[in-house]
Design an enzyme around this catalytic site. Structure first.
Site, PDB file in Angstrom:
ATOM      1  N   HIS A  10       0.928  -1.355  -0.082  1.00 24.62           N
ATOM      2  CA  HIS A  10      -0.158  -0.036  -0.094  1.00 24.62           C
ATOM      3  C   HIS A  10       0.821   1.129   0.077  1.00 24.62           C
ATOM      4  CE1 HIS A  10      -3.457  -2.536   0.519  1.00 24.62           C
ATOM      5  NE2 HIS A  10      -3.129  -3.102   1.731  1.00 24.62           N
ATOM      6  N   MET A  23     -12.993 -17.782  -3.833  1.00 21.10           N
ATOM      7  CA  MET A  23     -11.975 -17.439  -2.735  1.00 21.10           C
ATOM      8  C   MET A  23     -12.467 -17.240  -1.446  1.00 21.10           C
ATOM      9  SD  MET A  23     -10.089 -14.195  -4.694  1.00 21.10           S
ATOM     10  CE  MET A  23      -9.119 -13.608  -3.495  1.00 21.10           C
TER      11      MET A  23
END
Length: 241
Positions: A53, A178
């Site tokens: 990030h 997922m």
């Protein structure tokens, strides 16, 4: 980032079968959370894949032209990012945050949250739009045309992906797949999350912000968005209403 990690893992697994048994975090650890020793020890045979990030100006670039890093930058409607970030911070013990969304939204707009200002982050990456080692994708496009976005990722990483493989990756990287997969649903983070916290993979929807923002909050957000991105060309990137 979690979705993109799964896509890249699925694309690489046919040529590196040993990846199949790794969790998302083992395959692609959070770079900012790694020690120097952990970074050097990760996937010594390559390719080394990390999530981050970090703004472009401080993210590692590679020591030589031959070792130049490649980056997949995924942007998303900032209102949805704000909501996702809110639930993320409320779920993890380490953040010690349990305030209302109205308070969090104000902090988020002014960059007073973990990872800092979304606006500064996005500007740092979109200034690199002409860089051949940066692939820009939008979350909304990934939801609308997943196969084509996965194809772009494969080409960017120079992976020879057949139509059959692309379709397989679409299936294995879908939200439902997922969420049901213990290697991608982050069950291994249970001890870091508060009891009764929402699942790590919460909704994966476009437009969930409408279930959280009041009309007044939405208008204020639009104003801050326009002010922060004025003159950058990014102010027209997302449909905020």
């Amino acid at each position: 980032t979690t979705w993109t990690q799964q896509i890249v893992k699925c694309l690489l697994t046919p040529s590196k079968p040993e990846l199949a048994s790794l969790t998302t975090s083992e395959f692609s650890p959070w770079f900012e959370g790694c020690s120097k020793e952990e970074i050097e020890a990760h996937m010594p045979g390559g390719p080394r894949v990390y999530k981050s990030h970090t703004p472009y100006n401080i993210v590692p670039k590679g020591r030589t032209p031959e070792s130049q890093c490649k980056y997949i930058h995924v942007s998303r409607n900032p209102k949805d990012v704000c909501v996702s970030h809110y639930h993320h911070m409320k779920a993890f013990v380490g953040y010690e945050y349990d305030g209302p969304f109205s308070e969090f939204c104000d902090m988020w707009m002014h960059g007073k949250v973990s990872c800092g200002s979304w606006f500064d982050f996005e500007k740092s990456w979109y200034l690199q739009e002409a860089e051949p080692n940066v692939l820009h994708l939008k979350y909304e496009d990934m939801k609308m045309v997943p196969k084509e976005c996965i194809r772009k990722i494969a080409r960017f990483l120079k992976i020879d992906a057949s139509e059959e493989l692309l379709e397989q990756v679409v299936r294995e990287s879908s939200f439902s797949a997922m969420k049901a997969n213990p290697l991608s649903n982050a069950e291994w983070l249970t001890n870091e999350r508060k009891p009764g916290a929402e699942p790590f993979l919460r909704k994966g929807e476009v437009g969930d912000w409408r279930n959280h923002f009041t009309e007044e909050q939405s208008k204020m957000f639009d104003l801050v968005f326009s002010e922060k991105l004025a003159g950058t060309g990014l102010e027209n990137l997302f449909q905020l209403d």
